[in-house]
Motif scaffolding. Sequence first.
Motif, PDB file in Angstrom:
ATOM      1  N   MET A 208      10.897  38.796  13.659  1.00  0.00           N
ATOM      2  CA  MET A 208      12.038  38.299  12.913  1.00  0.00           C
ATOM      3  C   MET A 208      12.515  36.952  13.470  1.00  0.00           C
ATOM      4  O   MET A 208      12.933  36.095  12.704  1.00  0.00           O
ATOM      5  CB  MET A 208      13.160  39.349  12.964  1.00  0.00           C
ATOM      6  N   GLY A 209      12.441  36.774  14.792  1.00  0.00           N
ATOM      7  CA  GLY A 209      12.876  35.528  15.420  1.00  0.00           C
ATOM      8  C   GLY A 209      12.032  34.345  14.998  1.00  0.00           C
ATOM      9  O   GLY A 209      12.543  33.254  14.757  1.00  0.00           O
ATOM     10  N   LYS A 210      10.677  34.560  14.908  1.00  0.00           N
ATOM     11  CA  LYS A 210       9.792  33.472  14.472  1.00  0.00           C
ATOM     12  C   LYS A 210      10.106  33.068  13.034  1.00  0.00           C
ATOM     13  O   LYS A 210      10.126  31.894  12.694  1.00  0.00           O
ATOM     14  CB  LYS A 210       8.329  33.900  14.581  1.00  0.00           C
ATOM     15  N   PHE A 211      10.345  34.058  12.190  1.00  0.00           N
ATOM     16  CA  PHE A 211      10.664  33.781  10.793  1.00  0.00           C
ATOM     17  C   PHE A 211      11.934  32.938  10.683  1.00  0.00           C
ATOM     18  O   PHE A 211      11.984  31.960   9.936  1.00  0.00           O
ATOM     19  CB  PHE A 211      10.829  35.102  10.010  1.00  0.00           C
TER      20      PHE A 211
ATOM     21  N   ALA B  39      15.651  22.222   7.867  1.00  0.00           N
ATOM     22  CA  ALA B  39      16.007  20.927   8.456  1.00  0.00           C
ATOM     23  C   ALA B  39      15.107  19.821   7.916  1.00  0.00           C
ATOM     24  O   ALA B  39      15.576  18.723   7.604  1.00  0.00           O
ATOM     25  CB  ALA B  39      15.919  21.001   9.975  1.00  0.00           C
ATOM     26  N   LEU B  40      13.815  20.115   7.781  1.00  0.00           N
ATOM     27  CA  LEU B  40      12.878  19.127   7.259  1.00  0.00           C
ATOM     28  C   LEU B  40      13.206  18.786   5.798  1.00  0.00           C
ATOM     29  O   LEU B  40      13.285  17.606   5.428  1.00  0.00           O
ATOM     30  CB  LEU B  40      11.444  19.648   7.371  1.00  0.00           C
ATOM     31  N   VAL B  41      13.423  19.792   4.975  1.00  0.00           N
ATOM     32  CA  VAL B  41      13.760  19.557   3.568  1.00  0.00           C
ATOM     33  C   VAL B  41      15.081  18.792   3.465  1.00  0.00           C
ATOM     34  O   VAL B  41      15.200  17.839   2.682  1.00  0.00           O
ATOM     35  CB  VAL B  41      13.825  20.896   2.788  1.00  0.00           C
ATOM     36  N   GLY B  42      16.063  19.180   4.254  1.00  0.00           N
ATOM     37  CA  GLY B  42      17.351  18.473   4.248  1.00  0.00           C
ATOM     38  C   GLY B  42      17.220  17.028   4.688  1.00  0.00           C
ATOM     39  O   GLY B  42      17.815  16.127   4.094  1.00  0.00           O
ATOM     40  N   GLY B  43      16.405  16.777   5.712  1.00  0.00           N
ATOM     41  CA  GLY B  43      16.193  15.406   6.191  1.00  0.00           C
ATOM     42  C   GLY B  43      15.500  14.542   5.157  1.00  0.00           C
ATOM     43  O   GLY B  43      15.885  13.392   4.923  1.00  0.00           O
ATOM     44  N   VAL B  44      14.461  15.096   4.523  1.00  0.00           N
ATOM     45  CA  VAL B  44      13.746  14.350   3.488  1.00  0.00           C
ATOM     46  C   VAL B  44      14.670  14.071   2.302  1.00  0.00           C
ATOM     47  O   VAL B  44      14.700  12.961   1.765  1.00  0.00           O
ATOM     48  CB  VAL B  44      12.475  15.114   3.043  1.00  0.00           C
TER      49      VAL B  44
ATOM     50  N   ALA C  21      13.249  30.994  13.011  1.00  0.00           N
ATOM     51  CA  ALA C  21      12.990  29.670  13.579  1.00  0.00           C
ATOM     52  C   ALA C  21      12.254  28.794  12.571  1.00  0.00           C
ATOM     53  O   ALA C  21      12.583  27.613  12.385  1.00  0.00           O
ATOM     54  CB  ALA C  21      12.197  29.796  14.873  1.00  0.00           C
ATOM     55  N   ILE C  22      11.246  29.355  11.907  1.00  0.00           N
ATOM     56  CA  ILE C  22      10.495  28.600  10.899  1.00  0.00           C
ATOM     57  C   ILE C  22      11.403  28.248   9.722  1.00  0.00           C
ATOM     58  O   ILE C  22      11.367  27.119   9.212  1.00  0.00           O
ATOM     59  CB  ILE C  22       9.249  29.397  10.439  1.00  0.00           C
ATOM     60  N   LEU C  23      12.223  29.185   9.288  1.00  0.00           N
ATOM     61  CA  LEU C  23      13.163  28.933   8.197  1.00  0.00           C
ATOM     62  C   LEU C  23      14.122  27.799   8.546  1.00  0.00           C
ATOM     63  O   LEU C  23      14.389  26.911   7.725  1.00  0.00           O
ATOM     64  CB  LEU C  23      13.937  30.208   7.861  1.00  0.00           C
TER      65      LEU C  23
END
Length: 174
Positions: free
Chosen positions: A1-4, A13-18, A6-8
């Motif tokens: 669950m933690g990896k999911f 963050a990437l989508v928001g930055g773009v 973190a990836i989310l």
Amino acid sequence: MGKFLAILILVSALVGGVAMYYLQVYGFYDEITASGPDDVQIVALATGQSEALPHVAFQAIDSDSSPIRYRACFRTDLSLEQMRATYEPYARAVPLVAPKWFDCFDARALGAELEQGTALAFMGTENVHYGIDRIVAVTTDGRGFVWQQINRCGEVVFDGQPAPADCPTPPLEN
């Protein structure tokens, strides 16, 4: 669950930055269609009023998100000597950077030309919006540039101070 999670978070963050980059550089700008002789206005020394500056090859962008996002480029056949004798100079001209995709407007190069004296700046329209002047600059080879910058009255009022006595009364929404 933690990896999911973190990836989310990273993907968000990437989508928001773009999205933020796109909106700042492309999304809020509109290209302005040339409408005729009045596209470039400049203040005449003789009358103190803005008048049309003869020009060709007009290109411009603007944005509703800020009054200082206006940029334009054009060409004129008038020499700097003719312009100096006819139009009101603007001493505090500081070209503002345009988005890279609007490649006719290079603020750094224009700033260097203004410092070297191979370009001159003139008052285009005073208080085109309260506290914002439209500036026109022309180089020795006839390239012209227009941008809007905060004037002395705007600097004071936008900083939350009362308008100096020699400034126009600010609108209520400021």
